[in-house]
Design an enzyme around this catalytic site. Structure first.
Site, PDB file in Angstrom:
ATOM      1  N   ARG A 159     -11.648   1.680   4.381  1.00 19.60           N
ATOM      2  CA  ARG A 159     -10.490   1.658   5.277  1.00 19.60           C
ATOM      3  C   ARG A 159      -9.827   3.032   5.347  1.00 19.60           C
ATOM      4  O   ARG A 159      -9.298   3.416   6.389  1.00 19.60           O
ATOM      5  CB  ARG A 159      -9.493   0.589   4.834  1.00 19.60           C
ATOM      6  CG  ARG A 159      -8.413   0.310   5.853  1.00 19.60           C
ATOM      7  CD  ARG A 159      -7.710  -1.001   5.568  1.00 19.60           C
ATOM      8  NE  ARG A 159      -8.473  -2.132   6.033  1.00 19.60           N
ATOM      9  CZ  ARG A 159      -8.087  -2.921   7.055  1.00 19.60           C
ATOM     10  NH1 ARG A 159      -6.970  -2.675   7.690  1.00 19.60           N
ATOM     11  NH2 ARG A 159      -8.809  -3.951   7.427  1.00 19.60           N
TER      12      ARG A 159
ATOM     13  N   GLU B 285       1.158  -4.649   7.252  1.00 22.53           N
ATOM     14  CA  GLU B 285       0.801  -3.357   6.663  1.00 22.53           C
ATOM     15  C   GLU B 285       1.149  -2.125   7.500  1.00 22.53           C
ATOM     16  O   GLU B 285       1.609  -1.114   6.948  1.00 22.53           O
ATOM     17  CB  GLU B 285      -0.706  -3.341   6.357  1.00 22.53           C
ATOM     18  CG  GLU B 285      -1.124  -4.325   5.302  1.00 22.53           C
ATOM     19  CD  GLU B 285      -2.643  -4.400   5.176  1.00 22.53           C
ATOM     20  OE1 GLU B 285      -3.142  -4.258   4.061  1.00 22.53           O
ATOM     21  OE2 GLU B 285      -3.318  -4.580   6.211  1.00 22.53           O
TER      22      GLU B 285
END
Length: 783
Positions: free
Chosen positions: A327, A733
């Site tokens: 990520r 997030e």
């Protein structure tokens, strides 16, 4: 039905009625305020309940040459003590790779690693007894930093590389280059409720585990393997958590397994509640990263080539370090088009806590690097960093050639141009920049800084099969509704949003819908509530179940009213079939029950269009992108390194928000939490590998005094182009990246010490010490 209600139910009013998009309070808000919300430790203890504690390693890397538990067993109230040899099944709690023992065997690999379990009649007696063990060690060399791990080629998974174009050739052809290093520290999740599991034996080798966890299904698997029992014998339940932030995704497994092992051995309920010090010593945190980069750009600041090497402190085992690294690679671009890149990521194996998921999951660590670099490019060129950011943005959606990410996904929903323009205008960025320059020119000691930073964040699990969810919806004969889904509530409001979705779908007021505890015996094989997918996945699954029920009831209502199916509408607890055809929802349900219509349904959702090839580091890993931007203004005391956030403005793209109040609250919380990561929350290990910042007395999370007087958060009006739940966007997030502007505003203030002619080597977190070091470096460069 009274005439007033009938008059209200016009076709227009029915169409306008909604329960989504409204700022309803959190479904447990009143319970939270009154102290009546039940967390795992609040559940009344069953008769005969015992309490467990863990015996922890005092060495970072060593062989255990002798272990004497006799003093532990002789301590007051102690019932039993267990080592890895007493585990009936598999001694492992690793979520991906089986390299993470529940209890250490012959070797320990970090200070704080559990070696044994002690079970006693009280929590305090168990903790006191755990300190009495006599352990002898043969110490081994320890690796403690990412740089040391890289130098020793010590990794928990093989290094990763993503390349597009020819970065080296493009770099050599670039008119300008920037080369440097950056350190970004980790972060403790610091959930208010610590790790806790309560295991209760049931008949026929069954086990109920009440656990504060983001991933009940994974806890079910770990406990089943540890006890050598099938999954159907294990039920894991979680009504709510007092915070998780990723720290209870995989790392709750150790606590669940130890409680269950003890309960199975003793055939008595066992609770394992971690003291804050033990929790911080045992559990992993956000990965700290070390970067080395070389970037090419033109005279305008447009990036022409990018080479970066990222090394994370993974800890002693793999845990989730591989997907975190993935990520980070996928978010290195942030909002910028990069034509030629060479991105390498390594997960360094170190003799420290095994680091894990934390809000953002590698995304913040990837994006902070490019923002630091763009800031540097702008200063080298004597330009405002915002102008350099703008010319590097991904192209608009109709602009071919600059709208494909480094991993090959086309950006089709880009709103960063419009969003940043709105924030720049609303925050009076240019006017404030001029005022700050004027202030700094006449202030020798105090310096102000300003920064506007953008955010682009991909939404979905990189591992495609995790993007699925299930739900159950029950309608009772009084018209009330009970929902169960696979997501877990950690304060973020997922249950509120799912209730709103179901209420909207059935056309009933929100108070008529209730959610029950997440339970592996109700919805099986769930994914973790993580990656900002909780409301997206579980909302869609619950909507699917509710839609099935609505269709059944609509068909029945059409027959009752003698109208066409298309005429049947549900709104505000009333079913409408045209003029004069009105019935309460509860009345229709009662009739449907008598007619033997099924009044419960399951629902399922799997995110479409996702793909990821880990070998080529390419695909379409995200369903869509969430965008945002923030402006921060700070003041720094150049004599002490102290600083203050004076004002912050944030604009966030929540799509068609399901609940604006909850979403704004999430952005505010993420902003302060991200600010803490980048400024005050410093993790420090001593030379022996012991984490010294393992309590609130030594680890500094932001307090109310650290918050600015004005933190203005607004939601950007934007309908999600992806078919998400009611075209909303995730808000868990992505907002944590917004306070990049705080860190870079501090860097801007430090830069003012040298007249913005030198790039301050500011490391994160930007503690007073870090700021003073950067100021010294700027002054030295200026001399």
């Amino acid at each position: 039905m009274n005439s007033k209600t009938e008059a209200f139910l016009t076709p227009e009013s029915v169409k306008a009625w909604a329960e989504v998009g409204l700022s309803h309070p959190h479904e447990s808000a009143i319970l939270h305020v009154l102290g009546e919300a039940t967390y795992t430790d609040d559940i009344p203890e069953a008769q005969g309940t015992l309490h467990a504690a863990l015996g922890l390693s005092a060495k970072a890397h060593a062989r255990i040459t002798a272990l004497n538990l006799a003093p532990v067993l002789a301590a007051p109230g102690v019932v039993a003590a267990y080592t890895w040899r007493d585990i009936p099944g598999t001694n492992d709690c690793g979520p991906i790779i089986h390299d993470d023992p529940i209890l250490a065997e012959e070797k320990v690999e970090y200070v704080g690693q559990p070696i044994f379990i002690v079970v006693a009649d009280s929590h305090d007696n168990a903790r006191r007894a755990a300190r009495k063990a006599e352990v002898q060690y043969e110490e081994l060399p320890a690796i403690l930093t990412p740089e040391a791990a890289r130098d020793a080629q010590s990794f928990v998974v093989p290094p990763m590389r993503l390349a597009r174009g020819d970065a080296q050739q493009a770099l050599e052809a670039s008119p300008h280059r920037v080369k440097g290093k950056l350190h970004v520290g980790g972060q403790e999740q610091f959930y208010l409720e610590g790790q806790i599991s309560y295991a209760i034996p049931k008949e026929g080798d069954g086990m109920l585990v009440l656990c504060s966890t983001q991933h009940p299904t994974e806890m079910q698997h770990v406990v089943a393997h540890a006890l050598h029992r099938p999954s159907h014998a294990i039920v894991v339940e979680c009504r709510r958590m007092g915070g998780g932030f990723g720290g209870k995704e995989s790392q709750s497994a150790l606590w669940a397994a130890c409680a269950a092992i003890s309960a199975a051995k003793l055939k008595r309920p066992v609770k394992l509640r971690a003291d804050r010090d033990d929790d911080m010593m045992v559990t992993g945190k956000r990965h700290c990263f070390y970067y080395e980069y070389e970037i090419g750009h033109d005279a305008d600041g447009r990036i022409t080539a990018a080479k970066v090497e990222m090394v994370s402190r993974a800890g002693f085992s793999a845990d989730l370090s591989a997907p975190v690294a993935t990520r980070a690679i996928c978010h290195f671009d942030n909002t910028y088009y990069l034509s030629d890149v060479d991105i390498r990521a390594m997960a360094g194996k170190t003799n420290t806590q095994s680091n894990t998921a934390f809000r953002g999951f590698g995304g913040p660590q990837g994006a902070i690097a490019i923002e630091y670099i763009v800031d540097e490019i702008a200063r080298n060129l004597g330009k405002d960093a915002l102008d350099v950011r703008k010319i590097n943005f991904y192209g608009r959606n109709d602009e071919e050639g600059r709208n494909v990410t480094q991993y090959g996904q086309k950006v089709v929903d880009n709103v960063i141009h419009e969003l940043v323009a709105q924030l720049e205008h609303d925050s009076a960025y240019r006017t404030r920049r001029a005022a700050i320059d004027e202030f700094n020119a006449r202030s020798a000691v105090l310096k102000k800084g300003l920064a506007l930073t953008p955010v682009k964040f991909g939404i979905a699990f990189n591992v495609t099969h995790f993007n699925q969810a299930g739900a159950l919806v029950h309608i009772y004969t009084d018209g009330s509704v009970l929902v169960n889904h696979g997501g877990t509530e950690m304060g973020q409001g997922i249950n509120t949003k799912v209730c709103q979705v179901v209420a909207h779908e059935l056309g009933i007021p929100l108070h008529r819908v209730r959610i029950s505890a997440t339970d592996t015996s109700k919805v099986a094989n769930t994914s973790a509530t993580a990656a900002s997918t909780g409301a997206d996945l579980n909302g869609k699954a619950a909507q699917d179940a509710a839609h099935t029920l609505r269709q059944r009831l609509a068909n029945f209502a059409a027959a009752q009213f003698g109208c066409e199916l298309a005429e049947v509408q549900f709104a505000d607890g009333v079913v409408y079939g045209g003029p004069g055809a009105v019935m309460s929802f509860a009345g229709l349900v009662q009739k449907a029950y008598l007619a033997r219509i099924q009044l419960w349904s399951d629902g399922f959702y799997a995110t479409p269009g996702l793909s990821w090839d880990p070998k080529t580091m390419s695909g379409n890993p995200f369903g869509y992108f969430a965008y945002g931007a923030s402006v921060s203004e700070v003041i720094v005391d150049t004599l002490t390194g102290e600083w203050k956030l004076l004002e912050a403005n944030a604009l966030y793209d929540a799509g068609n928000s399901l609940n604006p109040a909850i979403d704004i609250g999430q952005v505010e919380g993420a902003f302060i939490q991200g600010m803490g990561w980048l400024t005050t929350e410093e993790l420090w290990w001593n030379a022996g590998g012991k984490l010294m910042t393992h309590a609130p007395s030594t680890y500094k999370i932001p307090a109310i005094s650290d918050c600015p007087r004005n933190l203005e958060v607004k939601l950007f009006k934007n309908r999600n182009s992806f078919d998400s739940i009611h075209r909303s966007k995730a808000v868990g997030e992505p907002p944590l990246l917004l306070p990049f502007s705080v860190f870079l505003a501090i860097r801007d203030a430090v830069s003012a010490v040298g007249g913005h002619r030198h790039n301050p080597p500011l490391r994160a977190p930007a503690t007073c010490e870090s700021i003073l070091d950067a100021i010294d470096a700027v002054r030295a460069a200026a001399d």
